[in-house]
Design an enzyme around this catalytic site. Structure first.
Site, mmCIF file in Angstrom:
data_model
loop_
_atom_site.group_PDB
_atom_site.id
_atom_site.type_symbol
_atom_site.label_atom_id
_atom_site.label_comp_id
_atom_site.label_asym_id
_atom_site.label_seq_id
_atom_site.Cartn_x
_atom_site.Cartn_y
_atom_site.Cartn_z
ATOM 1 N N ARG A 27 26.445 78.217 45.748
ATOM 2 C CA ARG A 27 26.592 77.114 44.616
ATOM 3 C C ARG A 27 26.576 77.460 43.313
ATOM 4 O O ARG A 27 25.962 78.902 42.969
ATOM 5 C CB ARG A 27 25.469 75.894 44.822
ATOM 6 C CG ARG A 27 25.188 75.092 44.098
ATOM 7 C CD ARG A 27 24.041 73.943 44.312
ATOM 8 N NE ARG A 27 24.365 72.924 43.816
ATOM 9 C CZ ARG A 27 23.244 71.837 43.724
ATOM 10 N NH1 ARG A 27 22.217 72.096 44.333
ATOM 11 N NH2 ARG A 27 23.663 70.489 42.916
ATOM 12 N N HIS A 49 17.525 81.996 55.603
ATOM 13 C CA HIS A 49 17.834 82.174 54.178
ATOM 14 C C HIS A 49 17.746 83.602 54.013
ATOM 15 O O HIS A 49 17.802 84.262 52.814
ATOM 16 C CB HIS A 49 16.734 81.708 53.382
ATOM 17 C CG HIS A 49 16.753 80.274 53.079
ATOM 18 N ND1 HIS A 49 18.059 79.519 52.745
ATOM 19 C CD2 HIS A 49 15.616 79.341 52.656
ATOM 20 C CE1 HIS A 49 17.476 78.193 52.640
ATOM 21 N NE2 HIS A 49 16.129 78.214 52.664
ATOM 22 N N TYR A 89 29.435 74.818 47.558
ATOM 23 C CA TYR A 89 29.072 73.432 47.554
ATOM 24 C C TYR A 89 29.806 72.512 46.756
ATOM 25 O O TYR A 89 30.132 71.468 47.245
ATOM 26 C CB TYR A 89 27.745 73.592 46.858
ATOM 27 C CG TYR A 89 26.903 71.921 46.727
ATOM 28 C CD1 TYR A 89 26.131 71.552 47.614
ATOM 29 C CD2 TYR A 89 26.922 71.218 45.650
ATOM 30 C CE1 TYR A 89 25.360 70.204 47.714
ATOM 31 C CE2 TYR A 89 26.298 69.940 45.325
ATOM 32 C CZ TYR A 89 25.638 69.586 46.627
ATOM 33 O OH TYR A 89 25.102 68.389 46.433
ATOM 34 N N THR A 133 21.281 75.577 47.508
ATOM 35 C CA THR A 133 22.608 75.772 47.409
ATOM 36 C C THR A 133 23.360 74.667 48.486
ATOM 37 O O THR A 133 24.605 74.569 48.280
ATOM 38 C CB THR A 133 23.280 76.990 47.872
ATOM 39 O OG1 THR A 133 22.658 77.168 49.044
ATOM 40 C CG2 THR A 133 22.466 78.037 46.771
ATOM 41 N N GLY A 134 22.579 73.790 49.217
ATOM 42 C CA GLY A 134 23.253 73.026 49.858
ATOM 43 C C GLY A 134 22.981 73.216 51.613
ATOM 44 O O GLY A 134 23.736 72.535 52.310
HETATM 45 P P1 A3P Z 1 19.986 68.574 43.622
HETATM 46 O O1 A3P Z 1 18.597 69.032 43.567
HETATM 47 O O2 A3P Z 1 20.875 69.202 42.664
HETATM 48 O O3 A3P Z 1 20.238 67.254 43.651
HETATM 49 P P2 A3P Z 1 19.056 72.527 49.815
HETATM 50 O O4 A3P Z 1 19.679 71.800 50.731
HETATM 51 O O5 A3P Z 1 19.530 73.817 49.542
HETATM 52 O O6 A3P Z 1 17.595 72.244 49.738
HETATM 53 O O7 A3P Z 1 19.836 71.825 48.603
HETATM 54 C C1 A3P Z 1 19.334 70.820 48.163
HETATM 55 C C2 A3P Z 1 20.558 70.142 47.086
HETATM 56 O O8 A3P Z 1 21.563 69.601 48.010
HETATM 57 C C3 A3P Z 1 19.846 68.960 46.082
HETATM 58 O O9 A3P Z 1 20.699 69.379 45.034
HETATM 59 C C4 A3P Z 1 20.138 67.877 47.078
HETATM 60 O O10 A3P Z 1 20.364 66.932 46.309
HETATM 61 C C5 A3P Z 1 21.485 68.174 47.857
HETATM 62 N N1 A3P Z 1 21.935 67.636 49.017
HETATM 63 C C6 A3P Z 1 21.101 67.383 50.022
HETATM 64 N N2 A3P Z 1 21.530 66.575 51.150
HETATM 65 C C7 A3P Z 1 22.784 66.382 50.568
HETATM 66 C C8 A3P Z 1 23.832 65.778 51.196
HETATM 67 N N3 A3P Z 1 23.719 65.111 52.345
HETATM 68 N N4 A3P Z 1 25.197 65.771 50.553
HETATM 69 C C9 A3P Z 1 25.314 66.368 49.256
HETATM 70 N N5 A3P Z 1 24.106 66.837 48.783
HETATM 71 C C10 A3P Z 1 22.796 67.087 49.105
#
Ligand code: A3P
Length: 319
Positions: free
Chosen positions: A149, A127, A215, A69-70
């Site tokens: 998200r 988490h 997000y 979720t970011g």
């Molecule tokens: P997507 O798989 O939809 O591209 P988490 O942090 O929970 O592992 O989530 C990863 C998600 O956040 C992924 O989404 C990834 O691409 C996105 N993400 C990772 N770093 C980011 C950043 N610096 N800015 C925006 N989105 C980011």
């Protein structure tokens, strides 16, 4: 580990074996349901250890999330924020370490018998669901930041992550069946909506303690929310700093483009030799709002929307 470690582990494993378990995902081992949420045993043991032992510091700010979720972005932003008087955009540890390695992750670090607080920043990540947080957070009144998200995008992101995770070459479930499991709430850290709801309610009850982010909002109005984050954490930008572009510098440093192009995030790995081992690069993909449409049918999307709407009804939250 010490004798105390061994005793705790034994106690926790015994407890684990009494929990409901399911293996609809055909993982090498089942998911267990602990305090309302499904997960792998090593994670649950780590959470139990953290619940028993993690000692928060009074100034700690806890970055909480369901996976995908970011939190990678949130960790980078929070770290850059709280360390901005120590480092600039050419010296930040974020240039040589993954965002996950600058903020301790309480359950997995506890599972590995370390607390990982070497960088001495007042941040920790989890988490874990709100109701399962180690009690020291609450007794000390630590601040909590939660990010969530659109569940459809979180599911898509999870699917991509899992199919590339080193530990999951054995993942033999189809995309459609994985989606069914998500809808049923049976997934790592699921049910998704329960996770979100616990933090949402806490944020309504104690807005000074829990800051709630989406997000999508962070994407569309990054500067506003980065300042909101800084204010909440007690690291507000001064007008002077704003004039000098401090907010923009942090946004630039923590952008998907900047972070994903760094050597450490292209070729580095984390949690090597554990079931949680993975390439740092896996945490950076598209970062696109609405990416669910690339693989889910409109019917699947509508179905998940209805489920989530029903689960969140009356809460005042929409996702
Ligand atoms: P997507 O798989 O939809 O591209 P988490 O942090 O929970 O592992 O989530 C990863 C998600 O956040 C992924 O989404 C990834 O691409 C996105 N993400 C990772 N770093 C980011 C950043 N610096 N800015 C925006 N989105 C980011």
């Amino acid at each position: 580990g010490t004798l105390e470690d061994e005793n705790d582990r034994e106690e926790f494993i015994n407890k684990l074996l009494t929990l409901p378990s399911r293996n609809d995902w055909n993982f090498p081992e089942p998911l267990y349901q602990y305090q309302g949420f499904w997960n792998f045993s090593p994670y649950i043991i780590g959470l139990m250890l953290a619940q028993k032992r993690f000692q928060a510091q009074p100034n700690d700010i806890i970055l909480c999330s369901h996976p995908k979720t970011g939190p990678t972005w949130l960790k980078a932003l929070a770290f850059a924020n709280v360390t901005r008087s120590q480092y600039d955009d050419s010296t930040s540890p974020l240039l040589t370490k993954s965002p996950h390695d600058v903020v301790p992750f309480i359950e997995l670090d506890a599972a590995q018998g370390v607390d990982n607080r070497d960088l001495k920043v007042p941040l920790a990540a989890t988490h874990g669901p709100f109701n399962s947080l180690p009690t020291s957070f609450r007794t000390l009144g630590c601040k909590i930041v939660y990010i969530c998200r659109d569940p459809k995008d979180a599911f898509m992101s999870l699917w991509h992550f899992m199919t590339k995770q080193i530990w999951f070459p054995l993942l033999s479930i189809t995309f459609e069946d994985a989606f069914e499991m998500f809808c049923e709430g049976v997934l790592v850290h699921g049910p998704y909506w329960e996770h979100v709801l616990e933090y949402w309610r806490a944020s309504l009850e104690s807005p000074e303690m829990v800051l709630f982010f989406k997000y999508e909002d962070l994407k569309t109005n990054t500067s506003f929310h980065v300042k909101r984050l800084a204010d909440f954490m007690g690291f507000a930008f001064t007008p002077e700093e704003e004039k000098q572009g401090a907010v923009d510098k942090i946004i630039e440093l923590c952008s998907l483009e900047t972070l994903s192009s760094l050597e450490v995030n292209r070729n580095g790995k984390q949690r090597e030799n554990s079931m949680f081992e993975c390439r740092n690069g896996l945490f950076f993909r598209k970062g696109k709002v609405g990416d669910w449409k690339s693989a889910m049918t409109p019917e699947m999307g509508a179905r998940l929307d209805r489920i989530v709407e029903l689960k969140l009804s009356g809460s005042g939250l929409t996702l």
